[in-house]
Design a protein around this motif. Sequence first.
Motif, PDB file in Angstrom:
ATOM      1  N   LEU A   3      89.814 -13.176  57.595  1.00 21.19           N
ATOM      2  CA  LEU A   3      89.990 -11.952  56.824  1.00 21.19           C
ATOM      3  C   LEU A   3      89.276 -11.976  55.482  1.00 21.19           C
ATOM      4  O   LEU A   3      89.153 -10.942  54.845  1.00 21.19           O
ATOM      5  N   ILE A   4      88.817 -13.134  55.067  1.00 23.32           N
ATOM      6  CA  ILE A   4      88.106 -13.232  53.789  1.00 23.32           C
ATOM      7  C   ILE A   4      86.678 -13.661  54.084  1.00 23.32           C
ATOM      8  O   ILE A   4      86.442 -14.689  54.699  1.00 23.32           O
ATOM      9  N   SER A   5      85.714 -12.853  53.653  1.00 23.71           N
ATOM     10  CA  SER A   5      84.317 -13.138  53.974  1.00 23.71           C
ATOM     11  C   SER A   5      83.579 -13.882  52.872  1.00 23.71           C
ATOM     12  O   SER A   5      82.427 -14.251  53.053  1.00 23.71           O
ATOM     13  N   VAL A   6      84.215 -14.090  51.726  1.00 23.29           N
ATOM     14  CA  VAL A   6      83.585 -14.865  50.664  1.00 23.29           C
ATOM     15  C   VAL A   6      84.191 -16.264  50.644  1.00 23.29           C
ATOM     16  O   VAL A   6      85.335 -16.454  51.045  1.00 23.29           O
ATOM     17  N   THR A   7      83.416 -17.212  50.179  1.00 24.98           N
ATOM     18  CA  THR A   7      83.900 -18.591  50.104  1.00 24.98           C
ATOM     19  C   THR A   7      84.482 -18.874  48.726  1.00 24.98           C
ATOM     20  O   THR A   7      84.260 -18.115  47.773  1.00 24.98           O
ATOM     21  N   ARG A   8      85.177 -19.980  48.629  1.00 28.06           N
ATOM     22  CA  ARG A   8      85.679 -20.420  47.322  1.00 28.06           C
ATOM     23  C   ARG A   8      84.521 -20.601  46.344  1.00 28.06           C
ATOM     24  O   ARG A   8      84.628 -20.290  45.167  1.00 28.06           O
ATOM     25  N   GLU A   9      83.405 -21.120  46.861  1.00 27.76           N
ATOM     26  CA  GLU A   9      82.237 -21.361  46.016  1.00 27.76           C
ATOM     27  C   GLU A   9      81.669 -20.043  45.499  1.00 27.76           C
ATOM     28  O   GLU A   9      81.234 -19.970  44.352  1.00 27.76           O
ATOM     29  N   ASP A  10      81.658 -19.000  46.337  1.00 25.56           N
ATOM     30  CA  ASP A  10      81.216 -17.676  45.894  1.00 25.56           C
ATOM     31  C   ASP A  10      82.077 -17.185  44.733  1.00 25.56           C
ATOM     32  O   ASP A  10      81.562 -16.691  43.723  1.00 25.56           O
ATOM     33  N   VAL A  11      83.368 -17.315  44.887  1.00 28.66           N
ATOM     34  CA  VAL A  11      84.292 -16.864  43.845  1.00 28.66           C
ATOM     35  C   VAL A  11      84.110 -17.698  42.584  1.00 28.66           C
ATOM     36  O   VAL A  11      84.046 -17.166  41.472  1.00 28.66           O
ATOM     37  N   ASP A  12      83.998 -19.013  42.737  1.00 27.23           N
ATOM     38  CA  ASP A  12      83.827 -19.892  41.580  1.00 27.23           C
ATOM     39  C   ASP A  12      82.548 -19.544  40.813  1.00 27.23           C
ATOM     40  O   ASP A  12      82.562 -19.471  39.579  1.00 27.23           O
ATOM     41  N   ARG A  13      81.456 -19.307  41.525  1.00 29.63           N
ATOM     42  CA  ARG A  13      80.200 -18.921  40.847  1.00 29.63           C
ATOM     43  C   ARG A  13      80.335 -17.590  40.125  1.00 29.63           C
ATOM     44  O   ARG A  13      79.852 -17.422  39.009  1.00 29.63           O
ATOM     45  N   TRP A  14      81.016 -16.626  40.758  1.00 28.50           N
ATOM     46  CA  TRP A  14      81.200 -15.322  40.131  1.00 28.50           C
ATOM     47  C   TRP A  14      82.025 -15.463  38.852  1.00 28.50           C
ATOM     48  O   TRP A  14      81.678 -14.897  37.813  1.00 28.50           O
ATOM     49  N   VAL A  15      83.116 -16.229  38.925  1.00 31.39           N
ATOM     50  CA  VAL A  15      83.974 -16.419  37.748  1.00 31.39           C
ATOM     51  C   VAL A  15      83.222 -17.176  36.656  1.00 31.39           C
ATOM     52  O   VAL A  15      83.377 -16.872  35.468  1.00 31.39           O
ATOM     53  N   GLU A  16      82.390 -18.135  37.041  1.00 31.69           N
ATOM     54  CA  GLU A  16      81.608 -18.866  36.042  1.00 31.69           C
ATOM     55  C   GLU A  16      80.708 -17.906  35.253  1.00 31.69           C
ATOM     56  O   GLU A  16      80.571 -18.023  34.044  1.00 31.69           O
ATOM     57  N   ARG A  17      80.115 -16.934  35.946  1.00 31.82           N
ATOM     58  CA  ARG A  17      79.221 -15.969  35.287  1.00 31.82           C
ATOM     59  C   ARG A  17      79.965 -14.873  34.532  1.00 31.82           C
ATOM     60  O   ARG A  17      79.545 -14.464  33.460  1.00 31.82           O
ATOM     61  N   HIS A  18      81.062 -14.373  35.116  1.00 33.71           N
ATOM     62  CA  HIS A  18      81.709 -13.172  34.587  1.00 33.71           C
ATOM     63  C   HIS A  18      83.076 -13.416  33.950  1.00 33.71           C
ATOM     64  O   HIS A  18      83.594 -12.526  33.270  1.00 33.71           O
ATOM     65  N   GLY A  19      83.667 -14.554  34.221  1.00 34.12           N
ATOM     66  CA  GLY A  19      85.005 -14.837  33.706  1.00 34.12           C
ATOM     67  C   GLY A  19      86.085 -14.239  34.591  1.00 34.12           C
ATOM     68  O   GLY A  19      85.814 -13.542  35.559  1.00 34.12           O
ATOM     69  N   PHE A  20      87.322 -14.539  34.249  1.00 33.65           N
ATOM     70  CA  PHE A  20      88.468 -14.008  34.977  1.00 33.65           C
ATOM     71  C   PHE A  20      88.847 -12.647  34.421  1.00 33.65           C
ATOM     72  O   PHE A  20      88.703 -12.397  33.225  1.00 33.65           O
ATOM     73  N   ALA A  21      89.377 -11.789  35.264  1.00 30.79           N
ATOM     74  CA  ALA A  21      89.971 -10.542  34.786  1.00 30.79           C
ATOM     75  C   ALA A  21      91.242 -10.908  34.035  1.00 30.79           C
ATOM     76  O   ALA A  21      92.017 -11.750  34.492  1.00 30.79           O
TER      77      ALA A  21
END
Length: 103
Positions: A3-21
């Motif tokens: 049900l989830i098409s993104v990986t943990r690594e995808d999320v980690d990279r996104w958060v590294e660039r944009h930060g947490f909400a």
Amino acid sequence: MDLISVTREDVDRWVERHGFATTSVRDDRYDGAEALYLLPEDDGWVVFYSERGQRSFAHHFAVRAEARRWVVDHLYDSARTSLNHRWWHAHPDARPSSIGTMP
């Protein structure tokens, strides 16, 4: 079916660039609100949940990247569990025999 098409690594990279909400993780200052926090403390970083001014499940890390990764893993696992649970109950005819055997 996953049900989830993104990986943990995808999320980690996104958060590294944009930060947490800030609605998900407070990482700028402790204000006592009920929330998950990632903050500098002593010579490292601490991750904890605050409720009624009390810290629970505090984890300490040497560097921010390790603390961020722990938070990403925690949120990712929580989301996957929640989505699998909802799918399980919404599709009684298509579900496997147990949650443990879900993909």
